[in-house]
Design a protein around this motif. Structure first.
Motif, mmCIF file in Angstrom:
data_model
loop_
_atom_site.group_PDB
_atom_site.id
_atom_site.type_symbol
_atom_site.label_atom_id
_atom_site.label_comp_id
_atom_site.label_asym_id
_atom_site.label_seq_id
_atom_site.Cartn_x
_atom_site.Cartn_y
_atom_site.Cartn_z
ATOM 1 N N GLU A 186 -1.378 11.413 -1.646
ATOM 2 C CA GLU A 186 -1.250 11.777 -0.240
ATOM 3 C C GLU A 186 -2.369 11.073 0.516
ATOM 4 N N ASN A 187 -2.005 10.428 1.609
ATOM 5 C CA ASN A 187 -2.978 9.615 2.345
ATOM 6 C C ASN A 187 -3.847 10.493 3.240
ATOM 7 N N LEU A 193 1.002 4.185 -2.863
ATOM 8 C CA LEU A 193 0.861 5.617 -2.575
ATOM 9 C C LEU A 193 2.013 6.408 -3.184
ATOM 10 N N TRP A 194 3.227 5.829 -3.114
ATOM 11 C CA TRP A 194 4.401 6.502 -3.686
ATOM 12 C C TRP A 194 4.347 6.495 -5.209
ATOM 13 N N VAL A 195 3.990 5.349 -5.811
ATOM 14 C CA VAL A 195 3.947 5.228 -7.278
ATOM 15 C C VAL A 195 2.943 6.205 -7.883
ATOM 16 N N LYS A 197 0.832 -1.207 0.000
ATOM 17 C CA LYS A 197 0.000 0.000 0.000
ATOM 18 C C LYS A 197 0.863 1.252 0.000
ATOM 19 N N ARG A 198 1.943 1.226 0.765
ATOM 20 C CA ARG A 198 2.869 2.377 0.813
ATOM 21 C C ARG A 198 3.546 2.583 -0.539
ATOM 22 N N ILE A 199 3.919 1.478 -1.174
ATOM 23 C CA ILE A 199 4.531 1.578 -2.510
ATOM 24 C C ILE A 199 3.534 2.167 -3.499
ATOM 25 N N ARG A 232 1.748 8.877 -6.418
ATOM 26 C CA ARG A 232 1.891 10.211 -5.815
ATOM 27 C C ARG A 232 0.609 10.619 -5.079
ATOM 28 N N GLN A 284 -8.827 6.854 -6.058
ATOM 29 C CA GLN A 284 -7.475 6.551 -5.586
ATOM 30 C C GLN A 284 -7.423 5.190 -4.885
#
Length: 200
Positions: free
Chosen positions: A22-23, A16-18, A12-14, A20, A90
């Motif tokens: 913002e959580n 969010l980074w891929v 999930k973190r990857i 772009r 998202q």
């Protein structure tokens, strides 16, 4: 368990980074949700629907963390609807990304297990000579490696059946696929057609 750990700790973190992303948290507004039926991402209320909705409310509504959305202000309601839709889109992207990466991981594991089951110790003769699929059947010896290969494949498809998203457009087709795979794996194991099964 592995999937859940990977999902929450890494994938999930990857994602969010891929993408772009913002959580950011969108505080739910039950009145807007229920009245305008925002649960489906595809639904877009018309400007008139929003005006009619706002006309029903004469005061602001305080959310869980004290953030106020003025339910009689069409701009604030439209902004909330836009944020809610963006968050749902998202979330769909994140879910699809995580699922794709997870599938890549376990199919890669199957490739490795299959290689060490059928090729690495010595090449299984029925892979190159298909007449051996039926030779001396049903007295084919079942090695512990082939049993493990079958069990891990069966477990995977049972897992996929349980985790198939019903909200997907192709959910029914995916469930039929998983049920068919489970039946084929189980029947080939029961009838000892494991040489054909491992080849497939």
């Amino acid at each position: 368990v592995i999937r859940m750990l990977l999902h929450h700790l890494f994938l999930k973190r990857i994602a969010l980074w891929v993408f772009r992303i913002e959580n950011e948290e969108v505080i739910g507004e039950p009145e807007i949700e229920n009245e305008l039926k925002l649960r489906k991402c595809s639904y877009r209320p018309s400007e008139q629907d929003v005006r009619d909705f706002c006309a029903k409310y004469k005061k602001g509504n305080s959310g869980n963390n004290g953030v106020v959305v003025n339910l009689e202000n069409t701009v604030e309601v439209n902004t909330y609807i836009w944020k809610k839709r963006r968050k749902m889109i998202q979330n769909r992207k994140i879910v699809k990304f995580v699922e794709a990466v997870w599938r890549f991981i376990f199919y890669l594991v199957f490739e490795i297990v299959g290689y060490y089951t059928l090729v690495k110790p010595q090449l299984a003769p029925w892979l190159v000579d298909t007449t051996q699929h039926w030779e001396h059947w049903p007295l084919h010896e079942l090695s512990s490696a082939i049993k493990f290969y079958y069990h891990i494949e069966l477990g995977c498809y049972i897992h996929q059946l349980m985790w198939t998203e019903v909200s997907r457009s192709d959910a029914m087709e995916m469930m039929i696929h998983h049920i068919t795979a489970i039946l084929l794996i189980s029947l080939s194991y029961i009838t000892n057609y494991t040489r054909i099964g491992t080849s497939i």
